[in-house]
Design a protein around this motif. Structure first.
Motif, PDB file in Angstrom:
ATOM      1  N   ALA A  90      -9.228  15.351  -7.393  1.00 47.85           N
ATOM      2  CA  ALA A  90      -9.647  14.034  -6.994  1.00 47.85           C
ATOM      3  C   ALA A  90      -8.668  12.916  -6.416  1.00 47.85           C
ATOM      4  O   ALA A  90      -9.004  12.145  -5.709  1.00 47.85           O
ATOM      5  N   LEU A  91      -7.465  13.023  -7.180  1.00 48.85           N
ATOM      6  CA  LEU A  91      -6.380  12.186  -6.694  1.00 48.85           C
ATOM      7  C   LEU A  91      -5.795  12.673  -5.350  1.00 48.85           C
ATOM      8  O   LEU A  91      -5.561  11.658  -4.667  1.00 48.85           O
ATOM      9  N   GLU A  92      -6.094  13.709  -4.951  1.00 48.13           N
ATOM     10  CA  GLU A  92      -5.755  13.976  -3.416  1.00 48.13           C
ATOM     11  C   GLU A  92      -6.757  13.486  -2.388  1.00 48.13           C
ATOM     12  O   GLU A  92      -6.255  12.705  -1.415  1.00 48.13           O
ATOM     13  N   GLN A  93      -7.814  13.223  -3.259  1.00 52.79           N
ATOM     14  CA  GLN A  93      -8.966  12.590  -2.216  1.00 52.79           C
ATOM     15  C   GLN A  93      -8.502  10.963  -2.183  1.00 52.79           C
ATOM     16  O   GLN A  93      -8.526  10.375  -1.108  1.00 52.79           O
ATOM     17  N   GLU A  94      -8.004  10.218  -3.202  1.00 55.37           N
ATOM     18  CA  GLU A  94      -7.484   8.960  -3.382  1.00 55.37           C
ATOM     19  C   GLU A  94      -6.393   8.782  -2.421  1.00 55.37           C
ATOM     20  O   GLU A  94      -6.406   7.860  -1.625  1.00 55.37           O
ATOM     21  N   VAL A  95      -5.622   9.741  -2.306  1.00 54.98           N
ATOM     22  CA  VAL A  95      -4.211   9.638  -1.485  1.00 54.98           C
ATOM     23  C   VAL A  95      -4.712   9.647  -0.013  1.00 54.98           C
ATOM     24  O   VAL A  95      -4.212   8.839   0.563  1.00 54.98           O
ATOM     25  N   SER A  96      -5.976  10.494   0.245  1.00 58.66           N
ATOM     26  CA  SER A  96      -6.162  10.646   1.672  1.00 58.66           C
ATOM     27  C   SER A  96      -6.786   9.128   1.924  1.00 58.66           C
ATOM     28  O   SER A  96      -6.571   8.935   3.374  1.00 58.66           O
ATOM     29  N   GLN A  97      -7.739   8.569   1.258  1.00 59.23           N
ATOM     30  CA  GLN A  97      -8.165   7.374   1.581  1.00 59.23           C
ATOM     31  C   GLN A  97      -7.139   6.325   1.631  1.00 59.23           C
ATOM     32  O   GLN A  97      -7.320   5.428   2.635  1.00 59.23           O
ATOM     33  N   VAL A 157      -4.045   6.714   2.903  1.00 54.17           N
ATOM     34  CA  VAL A 157      -3.272   7.202   4.028  1.00 54.17           C
ATOM     35  C   VAL A 157      -4.128   6.451   4.985  1.00 54.17           C
ATOM     36  O   VAL A 157      -3.432   5.987   6.052  1.00 54.17           O
ATOM     37  N   VAL A 158      -5.599   6.860   5.123  1.00 56.70           N
ATOM     38  CA  VAL A 158      -6.349   6.485   6.058  1.00 56.70           C
ATOM     39  C   VAL A 158      -6.269   4.596   6.296  1.00 56.70           C
ATOM     40  O   VAL A 158      -6.245   4.079   7.329  1.00 56.70           O
ATOM     41  N   ARG A 159      -6.196   3.977   5.029  1.00 54.92           N
ATOM     42  CA  ARG A 159      -6.016   2.539   5.249  1.00 54.92           C
ATOM     43  C   ARG A 159      -4.725   2.124   5.689  1.00 54.92           C
ATOM     44  O   ARG A 159      -4.569   1.173   6.551  1.00 54.92           O
ATOM     45  N   LEU A 160      -3.423   2.834   5.465  1.00 56.86           N
ATOM     46  CA  LEU A 160      -2.449   2.609   6.058  1.00 56.86           C
ATOM     47  C   LEU A 160      -2.503   2.908   7.516  1.00 56.86           C
ATOM     48  O   LEU A 160      -1.818   2.069   8.514  1.00 56.86           O
ATOM     49  N   ALA A 161      -2.887   3.858   7.880  1.00 56.37           N
ATOM     50  CA  ALA A 161      -2.884   4.411   9.427  1.00 56.37           C
ATOM     51  C   ALA A 161      -3.880   3.171  10.122  1.00 56.37           C
ATOM     52  O   ALA A 161      -3.655   2.818  11.453  1.00 56.37           O
ATOM     53  N   LEU A 162      -4.832   2.643   9.654  1.00 50.50           N
ATOM     54  CA  LEU A 162      -5.569   1.639  10.256  1.00 50.50           C
ATOM     55  C   LEU A 162      -4.701   0.190  10.545  1.00 50.50           C
ATOM     56  O   LEU A 162      -5.156  -0.705  11.118  1.00 50.50           O
ATOM     57  N   GLU A 199       0.922  -1.251   0.013  1.00 46.64           N
ATOM     58  CA  GLU A 199      -0.026  -0.012  -0.005  1.00 46.64           C
ATOM     59  C   GLU A 199       0.755   1.270   0.052  1.00 46.64           C
ATOM     60  O   GLU A 199       0.632   2.180  -0.648  1.00 46.64           O
ATOM     61  N   GLN A 200       1.997   1.143   0.681  1.00 48.23           N
ATOM     62  CA  GLN A 200       3.030   2.357   0.556  1.00 48.23           C
ATOM     63  C   GLN A 200       3.525   2.559  -0.866  1.00 48.23           C
ATOM     64  O   GLN A 200       3.381   3.684  -1.212  1.00 48.23           O
ATOM     65  N   ARG A 201       3.751   1.745  -1.554  1.00 50.70           N
ATOM     66  CA  ARG A 201       4.133   1.671  -2.900  1.00 50.70           C
ATOM     67  C   ARG A 201       3.044   2.432  -3.750  1.00 50.70           C
ATOM     68  O   ARG A 201       3.306   3.165  -4.705  1.00 50.70           O
ATOM     69  N   ARG A 202       1.842   1.737  -3.600  1.00 48.34           N
ATOM     70  CA  ARG A 202       0.660   2.217  -4.259  1.00 48.34           C
ATOM     71  C   ARG A 202       0.528   3.932  -3.931  1.00 48.34           C
ATOM     72  O   ARG A 202       0.438   4.651  -4.687  1.00 48.34           O
ATOM     73  N   LEU A 203       0.622   4.100  -2.831  1.00 48.16           N
ATOM     74  CA  LEU A 203       0.801   5.483  -2.390  1.00 48.16           C
ATOM     75  C   LEU A 203       1.681   6.582  -2.905  1.00 48.16           C
ATOM     76  O   LEU A 203       1.470   7.463  -3.216  1.00 48.16           O
ATOM     77  N   THR A 204       2.643   6.054  -2.899  1.00 48.11           N
ATOM     78  CA  THR A 204       3.824   6.680  -3.407  1.00 48.11           C
ATOM     79  C   THR A 204       3.688   6.961  -4.919  1.00 48.11           C
ATOM     80  O   THR A 204       3.964   8.035  -5.477  1.00 48.11           O
ATOM     81  N   ALA A 205       3.261   5.791  -5.637  1.00 45.34           N
ATOM     82  CA  ALA A 205       2.962   6.087  -7.179  1.00 45.34           C
ATOM     83  C   ALA A 205       1.699   7.046  -7.257  1.00 45.34           C
ATOM     84  O   ALA A 205       2.008   7.934  -8.243  1.00 45.34           O
ATOM     85  N   GLU A 206       0.826   7.005  -6.497  1.00 47.27           N
ATOM     86  CA  GLU A 206      -0.182   7.866  -6.633  1.00 47.27           C
ATOM     87  C   GLU A 206       0.219   9.465  -6.334  1.00 47.27           C
ATOM     88  O   GLU A 206      -0.163  10.449  -7.218  1.00 47.27           O
ATOM     89  N   ILE A 207       0.981   9.795  -5.573  1.00 42.22           N
ATOM     90  CA  ILE A 207       1.684  11.008  -5.023  1.00 42.22           C
ATOM     91  C   ILE A 207       2.525  11.412  -6.372  1.00 42.22           C
ATOM     92  O   ILE A 207       2.485  12.521  -6.671  1.00 42.22           O
TER      93      ILE A 207
END
Length: 234
Positions: free
Chosen positions: A61-68, A70-75, A15-23
């Motif tokens: 819209a992509l910032e919203q995806e990043v926020s979601q 991040v929430v998954r990572l935090a959980l 998920e971190q790799r996915r997050l990095t790619a999105e950012i």
């Protein structure tokens, strides 16, 4: 057989790799948005300006995806360094979103600028914007590669954008004094230049968060500023 702990770690890493790619994708979109806005200004193309403004929705819209994400990572109950990943991602996504907003603002003002005779200072504005776009790309690359050296170079390079902005601001003030009839167009250019200067600041924020992400360094010394112009609303 995979243990529960290994499963959690692997899932977090994926998920971190996915997050990095999105950012990274978000950052590339913001830099391209700025370059498109500058092209609109140079070509005085008010029709294309509207499309550039509309494209800002995709960055939002992509910032919203990043926020979601991040929430998954935090959980997942991350460790201390993982918390830096989460916090840095939120900060960086917010900075990129603002870069997209400023690029859209430049495109909006270009429509009004196209109605008046061209000003010679447009060339300097586009050069300033091109440097800010490059700085944004360097900051995103530093994040992608977790490269603190590159991040420090971005932080230092922002002073050049400040200095160029201040020079352009003074030139526009002098131009208005000599030819008051260009005041409206020159004022639009001033605000566009300020938008670009702020883009440099947000690219620097990305770089500073890369340094925080990699080393935990969050209390940096004040960086050099070379903007001595009067304050303008961003």
């Amino acid at each position: 057989m995979t243990t529960p702990h290994e499963h959690i770690v692997t899932g977090f890493d994926d998920e971190q790799r996915r997050l990095t790619a999105e950012i990274v994708r978000m950052g590339e979109m913001a830099a391209a948005q700025l370059e498109a806005a500058l092209d609109v200004v140079a070509r005085r193309d008010d029709r294309t300006a509207a499309r550039v403004v509309a494209n800002d929705d995709a960055i939002d819209a992509l910032e919203q995806e990043v926020s979601q994400d991040v929430v998954r990572l935090a959980l997942r109950g991350p460790l201390a360094r993982d918390l830096r990943v989460i916090l840095a991602a939120l900060r960086i996504a917010a900075a990129i979103e603002r870069i997209g907003d400023y690029a859209a603002n430049i495109a909006k003002r270009s429509a009004a600028l196209a109605l008046a005779p061209p000003l010679p200072q447009v060339e300097a504005l586009c050069a300033l914007g091109t440097e800010a776009a490059a700085l944004t790309r360097h900051a995103i690359a530093a994040y992608r590669d977790a490269d603190t050296g590159a991040a420090r170079r971005v932080r230092e390079a922002d002073a050049r954008i400040d200095a160029a902005y201040s020079t352009l601001y003074r030139e526009l003030v002098e131009a208005i004094e000599h030819e008051p009839r260009i005041a409206t167009s020159a004022t639009h250019l001033m605000f566009m230049a300020k938008n670009i200067e702020r883009i440099g600041d947000h690219a620097t924020s990305v770089a500073e968060n890369v340094m925080y992400l990699v080393s935990g360094e969050d209390d940096l010394p004040p960086r050099e500023k070379r903007d001595d112009s009067p304050s303008l609303a961003p």
